[in-house]
Design a protein around this motif. Structure first.
Motif, PDB file in Angstrom:
ATOM      1  N   ILE A 126      -4.653  46.544 -21.175  1.00 58.62           N
ATOM      2  CA  ILE A 126      -3.361  46.353 -20.393  1.00 58.62           C
ATOM      3  C   ILE A 126      -2.454  45.098 -21.101  1.00 58.62           C
ATOM      4  N   VAL A 127      -3.513  43.800 -21.441  1.00 59.22           N
ATOM      5  CA  VAL A 127      -2.585  42.759 -21.730  1.00 59.22           C
ATOM      6  C   VAL A 127      -1.709  43.516 -23.061  1.00 59.22           C
ATOM      7  N   ILE A 128      -3.110  44.022 -24.058  1.00 56.08           N
ATOM      8  CA  ILE A 128      -2.619  44.109 -25.228  1.00 56.08           C
ATOM      9  C   ILE A 128      -1.773  45.112 -25.121  1.00 56.08           C
ATOM     10  N   LEU A 129      -1.590  46.561 -24.219  1.00 55.09           N
ATOM     11  CA  LEU A 129      -0.655  47.169 -24.316  1.00 55.09           C
ATOM     12  C   LEU A 129       0.211  45.607 -24.089  1.00 55.09           C
ATOM     13  N   LEU A 130       0.786  45.166 -23.496  1.00 54.81           N
ATOM     14  CA  LEU A 130       1.892  43.984 -22.811  1.00 54.81           C
ATOM     15  C   LEU A 130       2.159  43.482 -24.114  1.00 54.81           C
ATOM     16  N   VAL A 131       1.000  42.637 -24.904  1.00 59.25           N
ATOM     17  CA  VAL A 131       2.095  41.930 -25.842  1.00 59.25           C
ATOM     18  C   VAL A 131       2.277  42.626 -27.026  1.00 59.25           C
ATOM     19  N   GLY A 132       1.811  44.405 -27.457  1.00 58.63           N
ATOM     20  CA  GLY A 132       1.835  45.167 -28.809  1.00 58.63           C
ATOM     21  C   GLY A 132       3.894  45.537 -28.291  1.00 58.63           C
ATOM     22  N   SER A 133       4.001  45.198 -26.854  1.00 55.38           N
ATOM     23  CA  SER A 133       5.227  46.799 -26.507  1.00 55.38           C
ATOM     24  C   SER A 133       5.834  44.836 -26.397  1.00 55.38           C
ATOM     25  N   ILE A 134       5.764  43.871 -26.531  1.00 61.96           N
ATOM     26  CA  ILE A 134       6.845  42.532 -26.500  1.00 61.96           C
ATOM     27  C   ILE A 134       7.184  42.791 -27.886  1.00 61.96           C
ATOM     28  N   LEU A 135       6.051  42.787 -29.020  1.00 64.46           N
ATOM     29  CA  LEU A 135       6.625  43.169 -30.352  1.00 64.46           C
ATOM     30  C   LEU A 135       6.842  44.143 -30.790  1.00 64.46           C
ATOM     31  N   SER A 248       2.120  55.828 -25.162  1.00 63.25           N
ATOM     32  CA  SER A 248       1.944  56.319 -25.886  1.00 63.25           C
ATOM     33  C   SER A 248       3.930  55.990 -26.366  1.00 63.25           C
ATOM     34  N   GLU A 249       4.723  56.706 -25.243  1.00 61.23           N
ATOM     35  CA  GLU A 249       6.159  56.654 -25.661  1.00 61.23           C
ATOM     36  C   GLU A 249       6.848  55.170 -26.357  1.00 61.23           C
ATOM     37  N   LEU A 250       6.175  54.219 -26.533  1.00 61.79           N
ATOM     38  CA  LEU A 250       6.405  53.250 -26.635  1.00 61.79           C
ATOM     39  C   LEU A 250       6.769  53.097 -28.594  1.00 61.79           C
ATOM     40  N   PRO A 251       5.623  53.506 -29.551  1.00 57.82           N
ATOM     41  CA  PRO A 251       5.520  53.837 -30.717  1.00 57.82           C
ATOM     42  C   PRO A 251       6.572  54.709 -31.085  1.00 57.82           C
ATOM     43  N   GLY A 278      -4.173  50.697 -30.075  1.00 54.96           N
ATOM     44  CA  GLY A 278      -4.914  50.077 -30.001  1.00 54.96           C
ATOM     45  C   GLY A 278      -5.376  49.567 -28.804  1.00 54.96           C
ATOM     46  N   GLY A 279      -4.354  49.332 -27.538  1.00 60.39           N
ATOM     47  CA  GLY A 279      -4.443  48.961 -26.685  1.00 60.39           C
ATOM     48  C   GLY A 279      -4.677  50.552 -25.852  1.00 60.39           C
ATOM     49  N   ILE A 280      -4.369  51.494 -26.071  1.00 63.35           N
ATOM     50  CA  ILE A 280      -4.581  52.506 -26.198  1.00 63.35           C
ATOM     51  C   ILE A 280      -5.976  53.346 -25.401  1.00 63.35           C
ATOM     52  N   ALA A 281      -6.717  52.672 -26.855  1.00 57.78           N
ATOM     53  CA  ALA A 281      -7.895  53.176 -27.449  1.00 57.78           C
ATOM     54  C   ALA A 281      -8.845  52.523 -26.767  1.00 57.78           C
ATOM     55  N   VAL A 282      -8.986  51.249 -26.651  1.00 52.80           N
ATOM     56  CA  VAL A 282      -9.167  50.297 -25.666  1.00 52.80           C
ATOM     57  C   VAL A 282     -10.215  50.948 -24.396  1.00 52.80           C
ATOM     58  N   GLY A 283      -8.529  50.906 -23.863  1.00 56.57           N
ATOM     59  CA  GLY A 283      -8.351  51.763 -22.618  1.00 56.57           C
ATOM     60  C   GLY A 283      -9.598  52.867 -21.878  1.00 56.57           C
ATOM     61  N   ASN A 284      -9.390  53.686 -23.162  1.00 52.31           N
ATOM     62  CA  ASN A 284      -9.788  55.161 -23.492  1.00 52.31           C
ATOM     63  C   ASN A 284     -11.583  54.851 -23.417  1.00 52.31           C
ATOM     64  N   ILE A 285     -12.012  54.105 -24.211  1.00 55.11           N
ATOM     65  CA  ILE A 285     -13.743  53.965 -24.617  1.00 55.11           C
ATOM     66  C   ILE A 285     -14.972  54.231 -23.455  1.00 55.11           C
ATOM     67  N   ARG A 286     -14.492  53.478 -22.954  1.00 50.70           N
ATOM     68  CA  ARG A 286     -15.404  53.299 -21.085  1.00 50.70           C
ATOM     69  C   ARG A 286     -14.781  54.234 -20.407  1.00 50.70           C
ATOM     70  N   ALA A 287     -13.866  54.554 -20.278  1.00 52.93           N
ATOM     71  CA  ALA A 287     -13.225  56.058 -19.592  1.00 52.93           C
ATOM     72  C   ALA A 287     -13.487  57.484 -19.869  1.00 52.93           C
ATOM     73  N   LYS A 288     -14.054  57.024 -21.318  1.00 52.98           N
ATOM     74  CA  LYS A 288     -14.301  58.638 -22.182  1.00 52.98           C
ATOM     75  C   LYS A 288     -15.379  59.005 -21.497  1.00 52.98           C
ATOM     76  N   ALA A 289     -15.736  57.833 -21.608  1.00 50.55           N
ATOM     77  CA  ALA A 289     -18.004  57.992 -21.797  1.00 50.55           C
ATOM     78  C   ALA A 289     -17.846  58.822 -20.280  1.00 50.55           C
ATOM     79  N   LYS A 290     -17.115  57.840 -19.275  1.00 53.81           N
ATOM     80  CA  LYS A 290     -17.032  58.447 -17.659  1.00 53.81           C
ATOM     81  C   LYS A 290     -17.358  60.007 -17.344  1.00 53.81           C
ATOM     82  N   LEU A 291     -15.599  59.968 -17.730  1.00 55.14           N
ATOM     83  CA  LEU A 291     -15.418  61.516 -17.930  1.00 55.14           C
ATOM     84  C   LEU A 291     -16.612  62.313 -18.598  1.00 55.14           C
ATOM     85  N   ASP A 292     -16.857  61.975 -19.462  1.00 54.19           N
ATOM     86  CA  ASP A 292     -18.100  62.881 -20.291  1.00 54.19           C
ATOM     87  C   ASP A 292     -19.257  62.907 -19.221  1.00 54.19           C
ATOM     88  N   SER A 293     -19.525  62.138 -18.659  1.00 54.79           N
ATOM     89  CA  SER A 293     -20.589  61.849 -17.982  1.00 54.79           C
ATOM     90  C   SER A 293     -20.592  63.107 -16.724  1.00 54.79           C
TER      91      SER A 293
END
Length: 305
Positions: A126-135, A248-251, A278-293
């Motif tokens: 979320i922090v990465i996303l907010l910094v990215g959104s300001i830029l 993904s809407e902002l890009p 990048g922020g979206i990817a970070v948010g997904n890495i852990r979540a993807k592992a959980k979803l897969d299990s």
């Protein structure tokens, strides 16, 4: 369906929203008002969704379910109205930054209603996303942002209602077929939009025909696709990860402004776009592992049979 399919479906739902601001700006520059643009979008979008429902297998919904879904469509309609209202007095870049606050509001909702404390990865994301959104919105690189209190309030209200809509689309009417659920959500949205913006223009044929090309595009990408995609994907990814994916809407909005409106997008803004992805990817890495299990657990009985 594999877990990453649901992730991709929600990501695409967010991309659809990124397309809207460009066409709204084009409609405004063609002389159409916020009432005509918002009303036209929800009217044409809802009609298209119901036409699609006619071609699907008939499934009954109880009156209770239908009412719940119609009410859940209210924040969907309010988001369009509030966001387009903010676009009237703010730069598109600043308006989308305000709307973008839904990213952390969604995680907050998950914490309050589901008692799910955000993980360290989610907070970093979320922090990465907010910094990215300001830029990406160009607040730093482009001086002279015109700020208006009304615009600021409309933009933040849009973020709140958008988070509410994402939250509800994952938790209400889970057994309802996606297309029918989408149609009922859109109808609820249309009713609230018509109450906020009385559709007087419906009786002016020339205005209706003039705004129709914009309405069809906005209706398809703003009303038909997002609720349908969220309805399919959100119950599987959850509102916390769902709101991160919807970033993904902002890009897409920045790319569209550059390609279609010919807006100059500086290097800093493109860096912001890369950060968001990048922020979206970070948010997904852990979540993807959980979803897969979870998926593996669900699939295991079928392997034995």
């Amino acid at each position: 369906m594999k877990s990453w399919h649901y992730v991709l479906i929600v990501f695409l739902g967010g991309c659809c929203y990124g397309i809207l601001s460009t066409f709204v700006k084009l409609a405004y520059s063609a002389g159409y008002s916020v009432t005509e643009v918002t009303g036209g979008q929800y009217l044409f979008g809802t009609l298209m969704t119901w036409i699609l429902v006619l071609f699907t297998k008939k499934r009954k919904v109880t009156r209770n379910q239908a009412i719940k879904l119609l009410l859940s469509g209210i924040p969907f309609g309010l988001t369009g109205g509030f966001y387009y209202q903010s676009l009237q007095s703010l730069n598109a870049s600043l308006a989308i930054i305000l709307l973008f606050q839904f990213v952390w509001i969604g995680t907050l909702f998950e914490w309050i209603f589901y008692k799910k404390k955000p993980t360290k990865e989610k907070v970093i994301s979320i922090v990465i996303l907010l910094v990215g959104s300001i830029l990406a919105a160009g607040i730093i690189s482009e001086k002279g942002m015109n700020m208006s209190w009304q615009g600021l309030i409309w933009g933040l209200l849009a973020a709140l209602t958008f988070s509410t809509f994402i939250f509800l689309s994952g938790s209400v009417g889970r057994d309802t077929p996606p297309l029918l659920k989408s149609a009922l959500l859109s109808t609820g949205a249309l009713i609230i939009v018509f109450l906020l913006f009385p559709p007087i223009y419906l009786f002016d044929f020339s205005v209706l025909m003039g705004v129709a090309p914009y309405s069809l595009l906005l209706g398809f990408f703003g009303v038909v696709l997002p609720p349908l995609l969220f309805t399919i994907g959100m119950p599987h990814v959850g509102p916390g990860l769902g709101t991160i994916l919807t970033a993904s809407e902002l890009p897409v909005a920045v790319s569209m402004a550059s390609l279609v409106l010919g807006e100059h997008v500086s290097l800093i803004r493109w860096m912001g776009v890369v950060l968001i992805l990048g922020g979206i990817a970070v948010g997904n890495i852990r979540a993807k592992a959980k979803l897969d299990s979870v998926q593996a657990q669900q699939d295991s009985p079928s392997h034995h049979s």
